[in-house]
Design an enzyme around this catalytic site. Sequence first.
Site, PDB file in Angstrom:
ATOM      1  N   HIS A  74       0.856  -1.182   0.000  1.00 24.56           N
ATOM      2  CA  HIS A  74       0.000   0.000   0.000  1.00 24.56           C
ATOM      3  C   HIS A  74       0.890   1.229   0.000  1.00 24.56           C
ATOM      4  CE1 HIS A  74      -3.256  -2.781   1.689  1.00 24.56           C
ATOM      5  NE2 HIS A  74      -3.420  -2.597   0.384  1.00 24.56           N
ATOM      6  N   ALA A  75       0.671   2.065  -1.038  1.00 24.01           N
ATOM      7  CA  ALA A  75       1.608   3.138  -1.344  1.00 24.01           C
ATOM      8  C   ALA A  75       1.875   4.057  -0.162  1.00 24.01           C
ATOM      9  CB  ALA A  75       1.056   3.936  -2.516  1.00 24.01           C
ATOM     10  N   GLU A 118       1.920   3.587   2.977  1.00 23.21           N
ATOM     11  CA  GLU A 118       2.428   2.997   4.218  1.00 23.21           C
ATOM     12  C   GLU A 118       3.956   3.061   4.228  1.00 23.21           C
ATOM     13  OE1 GLU A 118       0.216  -0.723   4.349  1.00 23.21           O
ATOM     14  OE2 GLU A 118      -1.664   0.382   4.141  1.00 23.21           O
ATOM     15  N   ARG A 177      -5.775  -7.334  -2.612  1.00 21.88           N
ATOM     16  CA  ARG A 177      -7.059  -8.003  -2.878  1.00 21.88           C
ATOM     17  C   ARG A 177      -7.011  -8.723  -4.214  1.00 21.88           C
ATOM     18  NH1 ARG A 177      -6.893  -6.109   1.344  1.00 21.88           N
ATOM     19  NH2 ARG A 177      -8.510  -5.080   2.609  1.00 21.88           N
ATOM     20  N   HIS A 198       2.721  -3.901   6.575  1.00 20.29           N
ATOM     21  CA  HIS A 198       1.749  -2.820   6.357  1.00 20.29           C
ATOM     22  C   HIS A 198       1.794  -1.846   7.534  1.00 20.29           C
ATOM     23  CE1 HIS A 198      -0.858  -4.541   3.048  1.00 20.29           C
ATOM     24  NE2 HIS A 198      -0.123  -5.593   3.357  1.00 20.29           N
ATOM     25  N   GLU A 209       1.111  -5.015  10.924  1.00 23.21           N
ATOM     26  CA  GLU A 209       0.684  -3.612  10.801  1.00 23.21           C
ATOM     27  C   GLU A 209       1.515  -2.814  11.801  1.00 23.21           C
ATOM     28  OE1 GLU A 209      -1.667  -2.367   8.747  1.00 23.21           O
ATOM     29  OE2 GLU A 209      -2.851  -4.127   8.143  1.00 23.21           O
TER      30      GLU A 209
HETATM   31  O1  0X9 Z   1      -6.576  -4.186   4.375  1.00 27.31           O
HETATM   32  C1  0X9 Z   1      -5.428  -4.624   4.243  1.00 27.31           C
HETATM   33  O2  0X9 Z   1      -4.984  -5.032   3.163  1.00 27.31           O
HETATM   34  C2  0X9 Z   1      -4.486  -4.658   5.448  1.00 27.31           C
HETATM   35  N1  0X9 Z   1      -4.676  -3.506   6.280  1.00 27.31           N
HETATM   36  S1  0X9 Z   1      -4.215  -2.020   5.743  1.00 27.31           S
HETATM   37  O3  0X9 Z   1      -4.746  -1.024   6.663  1.00 27.31           O
HETATM   38  N2  0X9 Z   1      -2.644  -1.894   5.811  1.00 27.31           N
HETATM   39  O4  0X9 Z   1      -4.655  -1.838   4.414  1.00 27.31           O
HETATM   40  C3  0X9 Z   1      -4.792  -5.877   6.272  1.00 27.31           C
HETATM   41  C4  0X9 Z   1      -4.669  -7.175   5.577  1.00 27.31           C
HETATM   42  C5  0X9 Z   1      -4.809  -8.300   6.514  1.00 27.31           C
HETATM   43  N3  0X9 Z   1      -5.372  -9.459   5.967  1.00 27.31           N
HETATM   44  C6  0X9 Z   1      -4.684 -10.471   5.444  1.00 27.31           C
HETATM   45  N4  0X9 Z   1      -3.425 -10.381   5.251  1.00 27.31           N
HETATM   46  N5  0X9 Z   1      -5.313 -11.568   5.137  1.00 27.31           N
HETATM   47 ZN    ZN Z   2      -1.678  -1.870   4.010  1.00 20.94          ZN
END
Ligand code: 0X9
Ligand code: ZN
Length: 425
Positions: A182-183, A185, A258, A313, A389
């Site tokens: 994520h850019a 972060e 995703r 992240h 995170e």
């Molecule tokens: O939403 C996300 O991709 C991650 N949180 S963020 O705020 N950095 O965007 C969490 C992803 C956690 N889930 C898995 N890795 N399965």
């Molecule tokens: Zn992220």
Amino acid sequence: MKLTAALLLAPLALVAAAPKPSTHVSYDGYKAYRIATGQDAASIKSKLAKFAAVQFNNFDFNPNQELDVAIAPTEIPAFEALGLKADVVSQDLGAEIAQEGSLGSYEKVSAQAVPSLSWFNTYHAYNDHITFFNDLQAAYPQNSETFTIGRSVQGRNIFGIHLWGSSGKGSKPAVYFHGTVHAREWITTKVVEYIAYQLLVGYSNDTVVTAILNNYDFYILPVVNPDGFVYSQTTDRLWRKNRQTRSISSCVGTDINRNWPYKWELPGGASTNPCSQTYKGLAAGDTPEIRALVNLTQTLANGRGIKLYIDWHSYGQYILLPYGYNCQVRAANHARQTSLASSVAAAIRRPYGSRFTYGPSCSTLYATTGSSTDYVTDVARSELAWTVELRPTSSSGNGFVLPASQILPSSIEQWEGMKYLFATM
Ligand code: 0X9
Ligand code: ZN
């Protein structure tokens, strides 16, 4: 271990100079709020639809029933008039971005010298990250190699460094880390670089680090979303996705976390709307960044296997274990992953008292489909697959905009956690 052509160890090529700074999106006067959505997420979502709100966390699926948003100054009166249960977590996002500090410049003193730790005093531009990694590698030619795994939508290299110990290159199970999916972060770029730095500097000097590098091959990629990262530095500090355009929409960007080709098709953990922060793409793995990461992941899995994978992240201070796609399913070795995460959280806490919450991703944070750790666990059979995170906590306010003065403390505490993990896993 055999490395396929996809992972060939070409020296890091410098891509074309970063685009000229275009007009920055201004967040001056933006207020950030934490809204307690309770069970009422759908109606709050529809009330917010008319605002140009910047969404920080995943609105639909957050079991904590809260949502962080940034509201433009002109919209603050209308937002407050809604009377939602909300705390102000930032009085002025623009002021926080200013306090984050300007990007540092990078100059190495002499050939084959180890770059200075002052690298970790500021954030840096993408091209400087390439130069820094090339310089770090050049200082340790016996134990490291740089590599590129492919290119982003706009043609930037997705680069990394491979480290190994006394048994030679590619002979041990992989520890595989990447940052800046994520850019916005930015702290993740620095923390994974710090880990690479400490592994190389400590090898042959520190017995614990020497043993670690003799036991594992490390593959560390600090910026796997280079286009988004550059865009977050030139144009919009809070950009999250990649910079892929789609003919079906004028909105730009797919959420790389995703788009992994596993459980991508399930509903409920990603968006099919190209304007959403969690847009999943039109098909599993239809982003060049994910194609490159899948190739690398498979190469490592088919080689000596993956012992540990961490997708870095920010923010919130979590260690998230499998799975994202389902809140009931647990990894086969869930008990062991939990006990390691608990000890890692304790080690992270030692230097500065930072508390990291750990647990399965879906039930601890929210559901995600097509996300990294599920693929790496079930398809690539990694023994441990986590999302970390980083700082700050979700209640401190700064969110993605972490002051540069926290780069080193954040890196040091993670290094403590990782040293413990590498030595005991
Ligand atoms: O939403 C996300 O991709 C991650 N949180 S963020 O705020 N950095 O965007 C969490 C992803 C956690 N889930 C898995 N890795 N399965
Ligand atoms: Zn992220």
